[in-house]
Design an enzyme around this catalytic site. Structure first.
Site, mmCIF file in Angstrom:
data_model
loop_
_atom_site.group_PDB
_atom_site.id
_atom_site.type_symbol
_atom_site.label_atom_id
_atom_site.label_comp_id
_atom_site.label_asym_id
_atom_site.label_seq_id
_atom_site.Cartn_x
_atom_site.Cartn_y
_atom_site.Cartn_z
ATOM 1 N N HIS A 102 5.035 81.487 -65.202
ATOM 2 C CA HIS A 102 3.957 82.671 -65.072
ATOM 3 C C HIS A 102 4.383 83.694 -64.573
ATOM 4 C CE1 HIS A 102 0.128 84.801 -63.770
ATOM 5 N NE2 HIS A 102 0.977 85.150 -62.853
ATOM 6 N N HIS A 128 6.326 88.595 -65.737
ATOM 7 C CA HIS A 128 5.526 87.334 -66.105
ATOM 8 C C HIS A 128 6.049 87.055 -67.716
ATOM 9 C CE1 HIS A 128 3.362 89.502 -63.113
ATOM 10 N NE2 HIS A 128 2.880 88.195 -62.638
ATOM 11 N N GLY A 167 -7.597 83.524 -65.733
ATOM 12 C CA GLY A 167 -7.879 84.321 -64.747
ATOM 13 C C GLY A 167 -9.132 85.250 -65.195
ATOM 14 N N HIS A 226 -29.394 97.516 -47.881
ATOM 15 C CA HIS A 226 -29.383 98.352 -48.803
ATOM 16 C C HIS A 226 -29.000 99.831 -48.507
ATOM 17 C CE1 HIS A 226 -31.408 95.407 -50.958
ATOM 18 N NE2 HIS A 226 -32.034 96.034 -51.857
ATOM 19 N N GLU A 276 -23.570 95.511 -61.922
ATOM 20 C CA GLU A 276 -22.808 96.995 -61.415
ATOM 21 C C GLU A 276 -21.464 96.906 -61.935
ATOM 22 O OE1 GLU A 276 -24.644 94.602 -59.408
ATOM 23 O OE2 GLU A 276 -26.431 95.742 -59.158
HETATM 24 C C1 LIG Z 1 -8.440 90.456 -59.669
HETATM 25 C C2 LIG Z 1 -7.063 89.787 -59.661
HETATM 26 N N1 LIG Z 1 -6.945 88.768 -58.990
HETATM 27 C C3 LIG Z 1 -5.666 88.201 -58.774
HETATM 28 C C4 LIG Z 1 -4.664 88.683 -59.416
HETATM 29 C C5 LIG Z 1 -3.294 87.825 -59.292
HETATM 30 N N2 LIG Z 1 -2.988 87.292 -60.600
HETATM 31 C C6 LIG Z 1 -2.278 87.800 -61.596
HETATM 32 S S1 LIG Z 1 -2.179 86.535 -62.672
HETATM 33 C C7 LIG Z 1 -2.996 85.437 -61.813
HETATM 34 C C8 LIG Z 1 -3.144 84.032 -62.556
HETATM 35 C C9 LIG Z 1 -3.732 84.140 -63.911
HETATM 36 O O1 LIG Z 1 -4.048 83.219 -64.609
HETATM 37 P P1 LIG Z 1 -3.950 83.196 -66.137
HETATM 38 O O2 LIG Z 1 -5.089 84.121 -66.464
HETATM 39 O O3 LIG Z 1 -4.423 81.529 -66.506
HETATM 40 O O4 LIG Z 1 -2.497 83.408 -66.449
HETATM 41 P P2 LIG Z 1 -1.456 82.634 -67.056
HETATM 42 O O5 LIG Z 1 -0.903 82.068 -65.665
HETATM 43 O O6 LIG Z 1 -1.921 81.620 -67.994
HETATM 44 O O7 LIG Z 1 -0.500 83.458 -67.625
HETATM 45 C C10 LIG Z 1 -3.316 86.068 -60.693
HETATM 46 C C11 LIG Z 1 -4.135 85.124 -59.832
HETATM 47 C C12 LIG Z 1 -5.022 89.774 -60.453
HETATM 48 N N3 LIG Z 1 -4.254 90.137 -61.130
HETATM 49 N N4 LIG Z 1 -6.091 90.155 -60.602
#
Ligand SMILES: Cc1ncc(C[n+]2csc(CCOP(=O)(O)OP(=O)(O)O)c2C)c(N)n1
Ligand SMILES: [Mg+2]
Length: 678
Positions: free
Chosen positions: A269, A38, A166, A478, A416
């Site tokens: 990305h 990335h 994210g 539960h 949690e």
């Molecule tokens: C819990 C989780 N869900 C999905 C992913 C897969 N994933 C990795 S990066 C990403 C997108 C993240 O977007 P952002 O934080 O805006 O990163 P940017 O593209 O700006 O680098 C996803 C969906 C992950 N790593 N963790």
């Protein structure tokens, strides 16, 4: 320090922009070479990271675990090349250029996402979005708590986080920021990589959230800056450091900044930029060097940062040497529990074997905790708003409150997942042994962070009560059924399901001694008889109490018949009582010799040698009894065994009715035995 650094001398004034461009180049070249990774996030956040490191952060790559270092958490773990580039540039011993050239390859330090313990200076494992920021809340809390105990002279550091869109979209972030805002964790500073892009495209595809308003509502200090304006970023960090609340610095950035055609696009990305775009980027940012080449003057500027950190560390060591707190702090950070804890637990077991104390194992846990917490203050407890159900608080535990961190009990709120992540952060930070409670059923909600406790090998203790249909009237929402299987399937996690007060104390002892492994204590709501004295081998000897921790072998023979075994009944927790009653019934009514094996911890039993396991399991047919899903039990009962337990969800009724309704009774076990062996 990297040997490369030794001969370096400043050649010309190096700008922070040049330093940031070194990150950009290393990120895009490493991803290109790996053909995976990335580049966009490291390129977009290079300027922010450079300002943070060059002007503010106190870390010493030659002593990566120095206790008063600032913590840096790359919550947007997919941008791992940002962290690896930083580590190379700062001169971490294990992060040579060859490691960057082996990005994402087997055996390299440069794993796909930052992994705790995999390379020096990685404070926590990130990658599942939202975990980093939430773990950082625990770190920032531990910092305040340790400072309250040992003084600001010895404990005074910041926790810095880089989080992406994210991380902030994930639900766990909401739990975490609410808790941090409430507790006024003023040493927590989060940079939001506000690039308005995620994988599918612009974030407007899926969110209209006003993030600054959200953080403000949670009590944070909030600023918004242009993330490529280094002076603005620096000014924001200064202001954040002064705030009496946790800080969000929303950094408006361009993903893949520097790439002339792809910058700003989701295409940067998670894919290599490609040779042509990389060449164009070199041109665009004025980076005239070959892949993986960083000119000496730029490297020198980075290594100077490490020297500043080293000086800070030396000054701290001098303060420590002169401090009356020295021993206390060192021992807390080492995480060594005093022997008195285990002596107290030994005395506890002796007392309750003699008294044959009959209590719910959640109550037994509270009683054992009373002994533990009275003999050490390393343990810090808490619950996700179920304190008086989980029974996690003991006498004299003051609560942690905003601006008052001297206590040792944390009301995590109904969070949690946030609790589990915060406990990871507390354990990673050092100085404490965190435990926290909820209902076992809600392990699902905590699961993402529990998995990371296990992956990182952290001593986090989960106190999970109301562990089966035995909780009764609250009903199937539960009543955990599949949770034990899920937890047992998790590598490097000890799942303890004690049968009585004695096993509960034993399991607590084992959890406390598991320095590199989290534990789950699975505890009953309903009362359970003390089984050790009445039915164990010791009962037949002159000495009812033994110092031996029988749970330490994971499973043991609780009841061995005088005659050769015709059947072995294996059970855990509340069903051990049922197994014992079934064995008695089989013996008296059918003259069938039944052994009972209590199996409080599969994982520890699995670790025993084959002879021991064979002796415990025996060669007679086996029946497993557990008020939960069968999944996994075939490992122990074999092809010819039987299982008495749950085959679907529970129901709402008093517990005894449910055990009868679902046929988890001594009669059912006896009937299963007859079917099996006759
Ligand atoms: C819990 C989780 N869900 C999905 C992913 C897969 N994933 C990795 S990066 C990403 C997108 C993240 O977007 P952002 O934080 O805006 O990163 P940017 O593209 O700006 O680098 C996803 C969906 C992950 N790593 N963790
Ligand atoms: Mg983004």
């Amino acid at each position: 320090m990297n040997s490369q650094a030794a001969a370096l001398k400043p050649v010309a004034a190096v700008s922070e922009r040049d330093m940031a461009n070194a990150i950009r180049a290393l990120a895009m070249d490493s991803v290109q070479k790996a053909n995976s990774g990335h580049p966009g996030m490291p390129m977009g956040m290079a300027d922010v990271a450079t300002v943070l490191f060059s002007r503010f952060i106190n870390i010493d790559p030659s002593a990566p675990n120095w206790p008063d270092r600032d913590r840096f958490v790359l919550s947007a773990g997919h941008g791992s090349m940002l962290q690896y580039a930083l580590h190379f540039l700062l001169g971490y011993d294990d992060m040579r250029i060859e490691e960057l050239q082996r990005f994402r390859q087997l055996g390299s330090r440069t794993a796909g996402h930052p992994e705790y313990g995999h390379a020096l200076g990685i404070e926590t494992t990130t990658g599942p979005l939202g975990q980093g920021i939430s773990t950082a809340v625990g770190m920032a809390l531990a910092e305040r708590m340790l400072a309250a105990r040992h003084g600001a002279d010895l404990v005074d550091h910041f926790t810095y986080v880089i989080a992406g869109d994210g991380c902030l979209q994930e639900g766990i972030s909401h739990e975490a920021i609410d808790l941090a805002g409430h507790l006024k964790l003023s040493r927590l500073i989060v940079f939001w990589d506000d690039n308005a892009i995620s994988i599918d495209g612009p974030t407007s595809l899926s969110t209209s959230m006003d993030q600054p308003a959200r953080f403000k509502a949670a009590g944070w200090h909030v600023q918004s800056v242009d993330g490529h304006d280094m002076e603005a970023v620096a000014a924001a960090i200064e202001a954040a450091q002064q705030s009496d609340r946790p800080s969000l610095i929303a950094c408006r950035t361009m993903i893949g900044k520097g790439a002339p055609n792809l910058g700003g696009s989701e295409k940067t990305h998670g894919a290599p930029l490609g040779d042509a775009e990389i060449a164009a980027t070199r041109e665009n940012i004025g980076w005239a060097y070959a892949p993986f080449e960083v000119p000496d003057d730029i490297l020198f500027a980075w290594r100077e940062i490490a020297e500043r950190g080293q000086a800070a560390r030396h000054a701290w060591e001098q303060r420590l040497a002169a401090s009356p707190q020295r021993q206390a702090l060192e021992s807390a950070v080492a995480g060594n529990l005093p022997d008195t804890v285990f002596e107290a637990l030994g005395a506890f077991r002796k007392e309750h074997v003699e008294k044959a104390t009959k209590v719910a194992t959640r109550k037994a846990s509270e009683m054992a905790l009373g002994a533990i917490n009275a003999t050490t203050d390393l343990t810090v407890g808490g619950s996700a708003d179920l304190t008086h159900s989980n029974l996690t608080i003991t006498k004299g535990m003051d609560r942690i409150a905003p601006d008052d961190y001297a206590g040792r009990y944390i009301h995590y709120g109904i969070r949690e997942h946030g609790m589990a992540a915060a406990m990871n952060g507390i354990a990673l930070h050092g100085g404490f042994v965190p435990y926290g409670g909820t209902f076992l059923c809600f392990a699902d909600y905590a699961r993402g962070a529990m998995r990371l406790s296990a992956l990182m090998g952290q001593r986090v203790i989960y106190v999970m009560t109301h562990d089966s249909i035995g909780l009764g009237e609250d009903g199937p929402t539960h009543q955990p059924v599949e949770h034990l299987a899920m937890l047992r399937a998790t590598p490097n996690l000890n799942v303890f399901r004690p049968a009585d007060i004695i096993e509960t104390a034993e399991c607590w002892e084992l959890a406390l001694k598991s320095k590199n492994r989290p534990s789950v204590l699975v505890l009953s709501r309903q009362n359970l008889p003390m089984l050790r004295q009445a039915h164990s081998v010791e009962a037949h000897s002159d000495e009812p109490h033994s110092d031996e921790n029988r749970s330490s072998q994971g499973a043991y023979i609780l009841r061995e018949p005088a005659e050769h075994r015709a059947v072995t009944l294996i059970a855990t927790g509340s069903e051990v009582e049922i197994a014992v009653a079934a064995a008695e019934r089989l013996e008296t009514e059918h003259r069938i010799a039944a052994a009972v094996v209590s199996m409080p911890c599969w994982e520890l039993f699995e670790e025993q040698d084959a002879d021991y396991r064979k002796a415990v399991l025996g060669s007679a047919p086996r029946i497993a009894i557990e008020a939960a899903a069968r999944l996994g039990w075939d490992r122990w009962i074999g092809d010819t065994g039987a299982f008495v337990g749950m085959a679907g969800f529970g129901a709402s009724a008093p517990a005894p009715d449910l055990y009868r309704h679902f046929d988890i009774t001594p009669e059912a076990v006896a009937a299963a035995t007859l079917k099996l062996i006759i």
